[in-house]
Structures are given as structure tokens and as C-alpha cells.
Design an enzyme around this catalytic site. Structure first.
Site, PDB file in Angstrom:
ATOM      1  N   GLU A   1      53.601  71.130  37.689  1.00  0.00           N
ATOM      2  CA  GLU A   1      53.857  72.088  36.467  1.00  0.00           C
ATOM      3  C   GLU A   1      52.496  72.666  35.858  1.00  0.00           C
ATOM      4  O   GLU A   1      51.597  71.893  35.804  1.00  0.00           O
ATOM      5  CB  GLU A   1      54.610  71.454  35.374  1.00  0.00           C
ATOM      6  CG  GLU A   1      56.018  70.964  35.740  1.00  0.00           C
ATOM      7  CD  GLU A   1      56.591  70.247  34.549  1.00  0.00           C
ATOM      8  OE1 GLU A   1      57.737  69.862  34.749  1.00  0.00           O
ATOM      9  OE2 GLU A   1      55.824  69.817  33.481  1.00  0.00           O
TER      10      GLU A   1
ATOM     11  N   CYS B   1      55.472  67.239  29.331  1.00  0.00           N
ATOM     12  CA  CYS B   1      54.885  67.061  30.605  1.00  0.00           C
ATOM     13  C   CYS B   1      56.180  66.492  31.671  1.00  0.00           C
ATOM     14  O   CYS B   1      56.748  65.654  31.141  1.00  0.00           O
ATOM     15  CB  CYS B   1      53.655  66.465  30.564  1.00  0.00           C
ATOM     16  SG  CYS B   1      52.228  67.571  30.419  1.00  0.00           S
TER      17      CYS B   1
END
Length: 352
Positions: A96, A340
Site C-alpha cells: 500500500e 495501514c
């Protein structure tokens, strides 16, 4: 010619390493600067684009190196302008990267590992454990890709936070190579003071980082005011106890003269009571530091709840009374699973 998958990424090389390679190829020294310029100023995506290099040099580059390809699996745009990407790497692992828009510029949050082995109980990044560390080039590629996305708007990446998936100080050499390329005046030329690296408290690497004596900011994920609670929330605390982490922070401050940031995720009913704030204030009150309070993102697999708004402000007030500099983080991307690891966790569920 090397096998395509075994070739090193061109982004893995520093300017000095490119200079060395150019010399080995019997090419004029100035070619290294041209290659570096194509990579980071012109942001070429293929060696064939490097039009002021000779055809033979382009062919040599093609034979020896490859570009990092980040294939976009998913992209989510928040109402506040935050853009979160799920990228696929060459080996099909997913990472990511987040672009955050602030009134003072654009910040990119990068990932340093595929997964994480630190095991913080409130974090989605650690679900599924650690698969591997990224190379310096794979970390660099996230910023270059972000800059390419901003290029059509005549905007630039003005700051970087190394707070994505993984523990950067367990991938220390690649992280430092990445940082040196980011701040290089002939590279992306991002000011060292506009870069923050965040660690869960890997003490030997914290000491090493202090000794590098850079102007890069250091943030510590602390999340508790004592050993017992921190060990429950962050298993890494059993390896590097709270007192050792605090001593390493003091060493960093003494060595660099720079303020340290403590990240403190407030978890409802767990670490967010006034007595926790009192205890934390006593530990930090004489340090050159800043506490960033983070209302925890809800992660379904973790079943933690957010601290009530009033309790967040009370926690802040207690720290302020102890003369500790403290702010509450402005949330970004709350509507797009911006914690996250959440996108990657969902992707792993669907792909197995």
C-alpha cells in the site's frame, strides 16, 4: 544477458553506484548524471526513453537492470483528497502507498516490507505476518509513481512519511538507501526535515540511525506508558523494553539535537485513561519531544474501539499540564480504509 527476474532494479542503485557501473562499461563519467536525471527529474519509465544516451548504452542498461513495476490493483480516493493505492509487485505480493494532500503540500506514506512481524495488536499490517522486505528500489518506486501521478497537476511530493506497512528499522539498509536517494539534490531533492521515519522501537537501529546524524525526523510508536501494557499491545516490547526505547530516544536527541515524535494510538478502555496520561507525562516531561495522539482506526479483526472525543481531549490536557508538547492527529482517509494494511488484508482474503 541476465534472466529478467534476477536483474537488479535500477532504482536500487545510488548515484555513486551508477557512476561505478558507467565506469566499468567504459562510458564517459557524465553519463551517470544523465541516467540519474532521467530516473528522478524526467522520471522515465523505460531505458528506451533516455534519448540523450547512446543506443549502445541504453542496450547495456536494458541488459543489466530493470524498472520496478507497481501494478495498480485498487485505488481509493477520500473526500479529503487522500488517495490510497494497492500495488502489486513483480512477485505478485501487494503493498500500500498513500498520497495525502495537506494545505502545505503533498505527503506520501510508503511501505518498507510486505507484511510485518512486529505483531502490534491494534494494527492490520501484521495480519498474515511478514512475507519479505522490499528493496530500496521498490520503496523509491512508490514515491516516483506518486510524483508521476502529481505531475499533470504541476504538484510535487513535498514530504514523505515511512509509516506504511512494515518496520523500516528491520529493513535498515534498504530504508537508508531509499532516504539518501530521496534527499539527493540531483534526485527528487526532498528536504531531509520533510521526511519522517517511524519505528516500533528497534533499539540497535535507533542508535545506528542517531549516529547517521541526518536531519531526517524520527517517530516512535509508543502506545503505552509502561512495560506491562506496552508488551500486551506491542510484543516487540519484550525484545526491546520500554526503558531501553526511551534511553535510545534520549541518545538520539542528545546526538542530533532534534526533537523526537511519539505516536500514541488511543484505544478505548485500554490505554486512554487519565492515569495513563499522567504516567506518560512523567516519563516524557523533560524530553525534547512531541506526542501525536492518534484515535485508533477500527480494525474488524482486532475488535478495538475508538476513545470517546472528550477522553481524547482530557488525555491531551493531562499531558499539557506536564509541559509535554502534544497534538491530536487530524484524520485523513477515514472513509477509504486508510488504516495501514486494511486494503492488503482484504486483498489477501479474496486472493487466498
Amino acid at each position: 544477458m541476465e534472466n529478467e527476474q534476477s536483474k537488479p532494479f535500477i532504482y536500487d542503485l545510488s548515484l555513486e553506484q551508477i557512476q561505478e557501473w558507467v565506469k566499468e562499461q567504459g562510458e564517459p563519467a557524465f553519463r551517470a548524471g544523465q541516467i540519474f536525471d532521467w530516473l528522478y527529474v524526467k522520471r522515465a519509465g523505460a531505458f528506451a526513453e533516455m534519448s540523450n544516451l547512446s543506443k549502445s548504452l541504453r542496450e547495456k542498461l536494458e541488459a543489466h537492470f530493470r524498472f520496478v513495476t507497481l501494478t495498480e490493483i485498487a485505488k481509493f480516493e477520500s473526500k479529503d483528497g487522500t488517495v490510497k493505492f494497492l500495488f502489486e509487485l513483480q512477485d505478485k505480493h501487494a503493498i500500500e502507498t498513500v498520497i495525502m494532500r495537506h494545505n502545505y503540500g503533498n505527503s506520501v506514506c510508503v511501505t518498507t516490507q510486505v507484511g510485518c512481524r512486529i505483531g502490534c495488536t491494534f494494527c492490520a499490517s501484521t495480519l498474515g505476518g511478514l512475507k519479505r522486505s522490499l528493496t530500496a528500489g521498490e520503496i523509491i518506486a512508490q514515491v516516483v509513481q506518486s510524483q508521476k501521478i502529481l505531475d499533470p497537476f504541476n504538484e510535487r511530493v513535498s514530504s514523505i512519511v515511512i509509516m506504511g506497512i512494515g518496520e523500516p528499522f528491520e529493513n535498515y539498509d534498504a530504508t537508508m538507501q531509499f532516504l539518501r536517494t530521496m534527499i539527493h539534490p540531483k534526485g527528487l531533492n526532498i528536504g531531509a526535515r520533510h521526511i519522517t521515519v517511524s519505528t516500533s522501537g528497534i533499539v540497535p537501529s535507533m542508535i545506528r540511525f542517531a549516529d547517521e546524524n541526518t536531519q531526517i525526523n524520527l517517530a516512535i510508536s509508543i502506545h503505552a506508558p509502561n512495560d506491562a501494557l506496552r508488551s500486551k499491545l506491542m510484543p516487540v516490547n519484550r525484545r526491546f523494553p520500554f526503558a531501553d526505547v526511551i534511553n535510545a530516544c534520549k541518545y538520539y536527541i542528545e546526538k542530533t539535537g532534534r526533537r523526537i515524535t511519539f505516536e500514541y494510538a488511543l484505544i478505548g478502555g485500554v490505554n486512554d485513561q487519565a492515569e495513563h496520561a499522567e504516567e506518560l507525562g512523567d516519563v516524557l516531561k523533560d524530553m525534547l519531544c512531541h506526542v501525536n495522539l492518534i484515535p485508533v482506526n477500527y480494525v474488524p479483526e482486532r475488535n478495538y474501539v475508538r476513545t470517546p472525543r472528550d477522553a481524547i481531549f482530557e488525555f491531551q490536557r493531562v499531558l499539557q499540564k506536564k509541559n509535554v508538547n502534544v497534538t491530536i492527529r487530524r484524520e485523513q482517509g477515514h472513509d477509504i480504509a486508510a488504516a495501514c494494511g486494511q486494503l492488503r488484508a482484504k486483498h489477501m482474503e479474496t486472493t487466498g
